[in-house]
Design a protein around this motif. Structure first.
Motif, short mmCIF file in Angstrom:
data_model
loop_
_atom_site.label_atom_id
_atom_site.label_comp_id
_atom_site.label_asym_id
_atom_site.label_seq_id
_atom_site.Cartn_x
_atom_site.Cartn_y
_atom_site.Cartn_z
N ARG A 41 3.67 -22.06 18.24
CA ARG A 41 2.51 -22.94 18.49
C ARG A 41 2.96 -24.39 18.49
NH1 ARG A 41 1.35 -25.59 13.90
NH2 ARG A 41 1.74 -24.66 11.86
N GLY A 42 2.02 -25.27 18.85
CA GLY A 42 2.26 -26.71 18.78
C GLY A 42 1.87 -27.22 17.40
N PRO A 43 1.72 -28.55 17.26
CA PRO A 43 1.36 -29.13 15.96
C PRO A 43 0.01 -28.63 15.41
CG PRO A 43 2.14 -30.83 17.47
CD PRO A 43 1.99 -29.57 18.27
N ASN A 44 -0.93 -28.31 16.30
CA ASN A 44 -2.23 -27.79 15.89
C ASN A 44 -2.08 -26.31 15.55
OD1 ASN A 44 -4.80 -26.68 15.74
ND2 ASN A 44 -5.51 -27.53 17.67
N PRO A 45 -2.49 -25.88 14.33
CA PRO A 45 -2.34 -24.47 13.95
C PRO A 45 -3.02 -23.49 14.92
CG PRO A 45 -2.98 -25.79 12.06
CD PRO A 45 -3.06 -26.69 13.25
N ASP A 46 -4.08 -23.95 15.61
CA ASP A 46 -4.81 -23.08 16.54
C ASP A 46 -4.35 -23.29 17.99
OD1 ASP A 46 -6.30 -22.10 14.37
OD2 ASP A 46 -7.83 -23.65 14.60
N SER A 47 -3.07 -23.53 18.19
CA SER A 47 -2.58 -23.82 19.55
C SER A 47 -1.66 -22.74 20.11
CB SER A 47 -1.88 -25.18 19.57
OG SER A 47 -0.75 -25.18 18.71
N ALA A 48 -1.60 -21.57 19.46
CA ALA A 48 -0.79 -20.48 20.01
C ALA A 48 -1.46 -19.91 21.26
CB ALA A 48 -0.59 -19.39 18.96
N GLY A 49 -0.66 -19.33 22.14
CA GLY A 49 -1.22 -18.71 23.35
C GLY A 49 -0.49 -17.43 23.69
N SER A 50 0.72 -17.58 24.25
CA SER A 50 1.51 -16.40 24.63
C SER A 50 2.90 -16.41 24.02
CB SER A 50 1.65 -16.36 26.16
OG SER A 50 2.32 -17.52 26.64
N GLN A 51 3.38 -17.59 23.60
CA GLN A 51 4.76 -17.65 23.11
C GLN A 51 4.86 -17.09 21.69
OE1 GLN A 51 7.16 -21.14 23.97
NE2 GLN A 51 5.52 -21.90 25.32
N PHE A 52 5.94 -16.36 21.48
CA PHE A 52 6.17 -15.70 20.20
C PHE A 52 7.63 -15.87 19.82
CE2 PHE A 52 7.04 -12.65 23.53
CZ PHE A 52 8.23 -12.05 23.12
N PHE A 53 7.94 -15.60 18.58
CA PHE A 53 9.34 -15.60 18.16
C PHE A 53 9.60 -14.44 17.24
CE2 PHE A 53 7.15 -18.44 15.21
CZ PHE A 53 7.67 -18.13 13.96
N ILE A 54 10.87 -14.04 17.18
CA ILE A 54 11.31 -12.98 16.28
C ILE A 54 12.36 -13.59 15.36
CG2 ILE A 54 12.30 -10.66 16.10
CD1 ILE A 54 11.48 -10.19 19.04
N CYS A 55 12.14 -13.46 14.07
CA CYS A 55 13.03 -14.08 13.07
C CYS A 55 14.38 -13.37 13.02
CB CYS A 55 12.40 -14.03 11.69
SG CYS A 55 10.86 -14.96 11.56
N LEU A 56 15.43 -14.18 12.91
CA LEU A 56 16.79 -13.66 12.75
C LEU A 56 17.18 -13.58 11.28
CD1 LEU A 56 18.50 -15.73 15.59
CD2 LEU A 56 18.12 -13.26 15.59
N ALA A 57 16.38 -14.21 10.43
CA ALA A 57 16.63 -14.25 8.98
C ALA A 57 15.31 -14.59 8.30
CB ALA A 57 17.67 -15.33 8.66
N PRO A 58 15.21 -14.42 6.97
CA PRO A 58 13.98 -14.84 6.29
C PRO A 58 13.79 -16.36 6.44
CG PRO A 58 15.33 -13.44 4.87
CD PRO A 58 16.17 -13.79 6.06
#
Length: 195
Positions: free
Chosen positions: A120-137
């Motif tokens: 997301r961007g700086p606004n917590p409610d700004s997610a849309g389609s982009q995601f990430f998968i963590c490589l570590a905790p």
């Protein structure tokens, strides 16, 4: 009067059908990349709207042909930007989305290795389609980003993608893959259909 009651009943039945489809907790996402496949199990208790948004985009083929455009060693791999389908739009990677934003659904699931979370961007409610998968905790992200699932298969593929050579991107961050790591498709399938 009877017609409007029938319409209301039909609408209610349709709505019920939609809800039962939406809350189908035994579905998984198969993320097929040019480096291999990863399978994600959704946390339906954590972020139902985020999960439904991800499933909807996947079913529309939205993610097909996008890339993991941002790889930060020891942190995460990020994808889901429609701009990344076009190599000519490289300077705009990370800025694309579905044309709308969704509300954050912060929850108690931590950002551990293999966890799927919304970018997301700086606004917590700004997610849309982009995601990430963590490589570590990455505990500093807990309660700041919406986690919604975890890899149950393909950790070796995650490792391979995470080890892709990188260089500085247009913003100066060491996160631009030197080769295209393509998301060929994201399929939503019943968990019991997996081998």
């Amino acid at each position: 009067m009877i017609a409007s009651t029938l319409v209301a009943a039909a609408f209610a039945a349709e709505e019920k059908k939609e809800i039962s489809t939406m809350s189908n907790s035994n579905e998984v996402a198969v993320i097929k990349t040019n480096e291999g496949e990863m399978v994600v199990q959704f946390w339906t208790d954590a972020a139902p709207n985020t999960i439904e948004n991800f499933k909807k985009l996947a079913r529309q083929g939205f993610y097909d042909g996008t890339i993991f455009h941002r790889i930060v060693k020891g942190f995460m791999i990020q994808g889901g930007d429609p701009n990344s389908k076009d190599a000519a739009k490289e300077d705009a990677y990370g800025q694309g989305g579905p044309g709308y934003e969704i509300k954050a659904e912060f929850n108690n699931h931590s950002h551990d290795r293999g966890v799927l979370s919304m970018a997301r961007g700086p606004n917590p409610d700004s997610a849309g389609s982009q995601f990430f998968i963590c490589l570590a905790p990455v505990r500093r992200l807990d309660g700041q980003y919406t986690t919604f699932g975890k890899l149950i298969k393909g950790d070796d593929v995650l490792e391979k993608i995470g080890n892709t050579s990188i260089e500085r991107n247009a913003q100066g961050e060491m996160s631009k893959p030197t080769k295209r790591v393509v998301i060929e498709s994201v399929k939503i399938v019943p968990a019991n259909s997996l081998k």
